[in-house]
Design a protein around this motif. Structure first.
Motif, PDB file in Angstrom:
ATOM      1  N   ASP A  54     -80.299  -4.268 -26.841  1.00 35.44           N
ATOM      2  CA  ASP A  54     -79.542  -5.400 -26.301  1.00 35.44           C
ATOM      3  C   ASP A  54     -80.051  -6.715 -26.868  1.00 35.44           C
ATOM      4  O   ASP A  54     -79.266  -7.614 -27.174  1.00 35.44           O
ATOM      5  N   ILE A  55     -81.357  -6.839 -27.004  1.00 32.27           N
ATOM      6  CA  ILE A  55     -81.938  -8.075 -27.539  1.00 32.27           C
ATOM      7  C   ILE A  55     -81.420  -8.330 -28.949  1.00 32.27           C
ATOM      8  O   ILE A  55     -80.968  -9.432 -29.265  1.00 32.27           O
ATOM      9  N   LYS A  56     -81.430  -7.298 -29.779  1.00 34.53           N
ATOM     10  CA  LYS A  56     -80.913  -7.459 -31.142  1.00 34.53           C
ATOM     11  C   LYS A  56     -79.411  -7.731 -31.162  1.00 34.53           C
ATOM     12  O   LYS A  56     -78.920  -8.446 -32.017  1.00 34.53           O
ATOM     13  N   ARG A  57     -78.714  -7.174 -30.214  1.00 34.90           N
ATOM     14  CA  ARG A  57     -77.260  -7.347 -30.172  1.00 34.90           C
ATOM     15  C   ARG A  57     -76.854  -8.748 -29.707  1.00 34.90           C
ATOM     16  O   ARG A  57     -75.892  -9.327 -30.216  1.00 34.90           O
ATOM     17  N   TYR A  58     -77.594  -9.306 -28.750  1.00 26.13           N
ATOM     18  CA  TYR A  58     -77.175 -10.557 -28.126  1.00 26.13           C
ATOM     19  C   TYR A  58     -77.975 -11.787 -28.542  1.00 26.13           C
ATOM     20  O   TYR A  58     -77.659 -12.895 -28.116  1.00 26.13           O
ATOM     21  N   ILE A  59     -78.993 -11.609 -29.371  1.00 27.15           N
ATOM     22  CA  ILE A  59     -79.722 -12.745 -29.944  1.00 27.15           C
ATOM     23  C   ILE A  59     -79.791 -12.537 -31.448  1.00 27.15           C
ATOM     24  O   ILE A  59     -80.458 -11.622 -31.917  1.00 27.15           O
ATOM     25  N   ALA A  60     -79.110 -13.379 -32.195  1.00 26.68           N
ATOM     26  CA  ALA A  60     -79.121 -13.274 -33.654  1.00 26.68           C
ATOM     27  C   ALA A  60     -80.234 -14.127 -34.261  1.00 26.68           C
ATOM     28  O   ALA A  60     -80.788 -13.789 -35.302  1.00 26.68           O
ATOM     29  N   VAL A  61     -80.561 -15.249 -33.576  1.00 24.42           N
ATOM     30  CA  VAL A  61     -81.540 -16.203 -34.101  1.00 24.42           C
ATOM     31  C   VAL A  61     -82.468 -16.628 -32.969  1.00 24.42           C
ATOM     32  O   VAL A  61     -82.014 -16.881 -31.855  1.00 24.42           O
TER      33      VAL A  61
END
Length: 180
Positions: A54-61
């Motif tokens: 989820d972290i990788k999916r919802y935070i790009a930067v």
């Protein structure tokens, strides 16, 4: 290649305070070298958890900034992190990343169900803050956080408008400062 070697190679010839960017664990990280190292450490803690997808999916930067906040509505969702957060322990920083990931997830879910423009209270405000604090606590527990830290977060859960009060004080202070 060890992270510090990568940083040294990546930033050869740059001034120590100069901002740069790299990818760590699939997320773009922007900031000075100390920020990059701290962020890499926090992401390394999160990577083996079930929450990391989820972290990788919802935070790009993840970007160094003056104060922390999630720009969920940006083209590439960006978590801006203030010094007090990223300079804290890697565990606390990891929890903050999880917390703001939850805000971004709420935003994107509401955007999907609303047909493009979610209401602000779907991803910010008291109810959203409770959900994000609960997610942060769950993440912190999975990382082995001590009871004192978890108890602090549970206290925040009881009064999820703590940020609004802080913003109000800052607004008052800025108003006062401009008058003098």
């Amino acid at each position: 290649m060890p992270f510090h070697s990568l940083i040294a190679r990546f930033s050869a010839g740059r001034l120590p305070g100069r901002r740069t960017a790299l990818h760590a664990h699939g997320i773009e990280v922007r900031g000075n070298l100390e920020f990059l190292a701290q962020t890499r450490e926090a992401l390394a803690l999160l990577e083996p958890t079930p929450f990391f997808s989820d972290i990788k999916r919802y935070i790009a930067v993840i970007q160094q900034g003056r104060r922390s906040g999630m720009r969920a509505n940006a083209e590439r969702p960006t978590f801006v992190v203030g010094r007090r957060t990223w300079r804290h322990s890697a565990l606390w920083y990891a929890g903050a990343i999880a917390h703001d990931c939850c805000h971004s997830k709420l935003y994107h879910e509401a955007k999907t169900t609303s047909g493009g423009k979610p209401a602000a209270d779907s991803w910010t405000g008291s109810d959203a803050e409770k959900k994000c604090l609960a997610f942060q606590i769950e993440t912190m527990l999975s990382l082995g956080a001590d009871e004192k830290t978890v108890a602090y977060l549970r206290e925040l859960e009881k009064n999820p408008v703590y940020q609004e009060r802080n913003r109000g004080m800052r607004s008052w202070w800025n108003y006062f400062r401009r008058r003098w």
